[in-house]
Design a protein around this motif. Structure first.
Motif, mmCIF file in Angstrom:
data_model
loop_
_atom_site.group_PDB
_atom_site.id
_atom_site.type_symbol
_atom_site.label_atom_id
_atom_site.label_comp_id
_atom_site.label_asym_id
_atom_site.label_seq_id
_atom_site.Cartn_x
_atom_site.Cartn_y
_atom_site.Cartn_z
ATOM 1 N N ARG A 157 -9.464 3.666 0.989
ATOM 2 C CA ARG A 157 -9.142 3.859 2.405
ATOM 3 C C ARG A 157 -8.096 2.869 2.910
ATOM 4 O O ARG A 157 -7.404 3.129 3.885
ATOM 5 N N ASP A 158 -7.987 1.717 2.241
ATOM 6 C CA ASP A 158 -7.027 0.696 2.657
ATOM 7 C C ASP A 158 -5.647 0.892 2.029
ATOM 8 O O ASP A 158 -4.747 0.092 2.241
ATOM 9 N N ARG B 58 -17.183 2.849 1.722
ATOM 10 C CA ARG B 58 -16.560 1.658 2.313
ATOM 11 C C ARG B 58 -15.870 2.039 3.613
ATOM 12 O O ARG B 58 -15.261 3.061 3.735
ATOM 13 N N TYR C 237 1.105 3.596 2.219
ATOM 14 C CA TYR C 237 1.447 4.132 3.516
ATOM 15 C C TYR C 237 2.921 3.945 3.890
ATOM 16 O O TYR C 237 3.394 4.531 4.851
ATOM 17 N N ASP D 266 0.844 -1.190 0.000
ATOM 18 C CA ASP D 266 0.000 0.000 0.000
ATOM 19 C C ASP D 266 0.883 1.245 0.000
ATOM 20 O O ASP D 266 2.109 1.152 0.106
ATOM 21 N N ARG E 108 -3.731 7.311 6.313
ATOM 22 C CA ARG E 108 -4.375 5.998 6.454
ATOM 23 C C ARG E 108 -5.850 6.196 6.782
ATOM 24 O O ARG E 108 -6.220 7.019 7.612
ATOM 25 N N GLY E 109 -6.705 5.437 6.105
ATOM 26 C CA GLY E 109 -8.139 5.512 6.334
ATOM 27 C C GLY E 109 -8.846 6.570 5.498
ATOM 28 O O GLY E 109 -10.065 6.692 5.557
ATOM 29 N N THR F 205 -4.861 0.904 -1.176
ATOM 30 C CA THR F 205 -4.647 0.257 -2.470
ATOM 31 C C THR F 205 -5.148 1.154 -3.601
ATOM 32 O O THR F 205 -6.119 1.897 -3.445
#
Length: 162
Positions: A134-135, A161, A5, A3, A23-24, A137
């Protein structure tokens, strides 16, 4: 890397920023330029930001001078231009290369995860947009000619989501 992050980048003031702080959030990562035919997309990007930031959207703008030398200014000049002409309030980052041997690692990652037309990993011009869930990706890549307003449906879907 799984990802975004894990990347750190320099903001427009030259300070290191870990993308972990996003993140998120749903993200749009875009390479920008101040002297491009697509420069008015700053207005559309800012409109998206104002519409969705309270729901978790962040837009990360990365000036780039690789296409027609359309971003020749310093980071300070770029920030001043964006604020004065388009009211940009979303985060801007230091000028980067998005293609070639000196490409910013974040953009190398984004291009590998969301190739362009016919699988091309190069970015063709300014205002190539990457939408990230949010994840962390990469959800989708949008060509420079795609107006920011057309991303709304995909943004809404990703914001819904958890």
């Amino acid at each position: 890397m799984s990802d975004i992050y894990q990347f750190s980048v320099l903001n427009i003031r030259g300070e290191s920023v870990s993308l972990e702080q996003f993140r998120g959030k749903v993200l749009i990562v875009v390479n920008t330029a101040s002297r491009c035919g697509f420069t008015p997309q700053y207005r559309g990007l800012e409109a998206l930001y104002q519409t969705y930031k309270s729901r978790g959207l962040e837009i990360l703008g990365f000036p780039c001078n690789q296409f027609g030398q359309q971003e020749p200014g310093s980071n300070r000049e770029i920030a001043d231009f964006c604020e004065a002409n388009y009211g940009v309030s979303f985060p801007l980052f230091a000028k980067v290369d998005v293609n070639g041997a000196t490409a910013e690692p974040l953009f190398q990652y984004l291009k590998a995860k969301a190739p362009g037309f016919l699988g091309s990993q190069s970015i063709k011009w300014n205002f190539c947009k990457f939408l990230i869930g949010r994840d962390g990706t990469v959800h989708r890549r949008y060509a420079p000619f795609v107006p920011p307003s057309t991303l709304s449906k995909d943004i809404e879907r990703l914001l819904a989501r958890s």
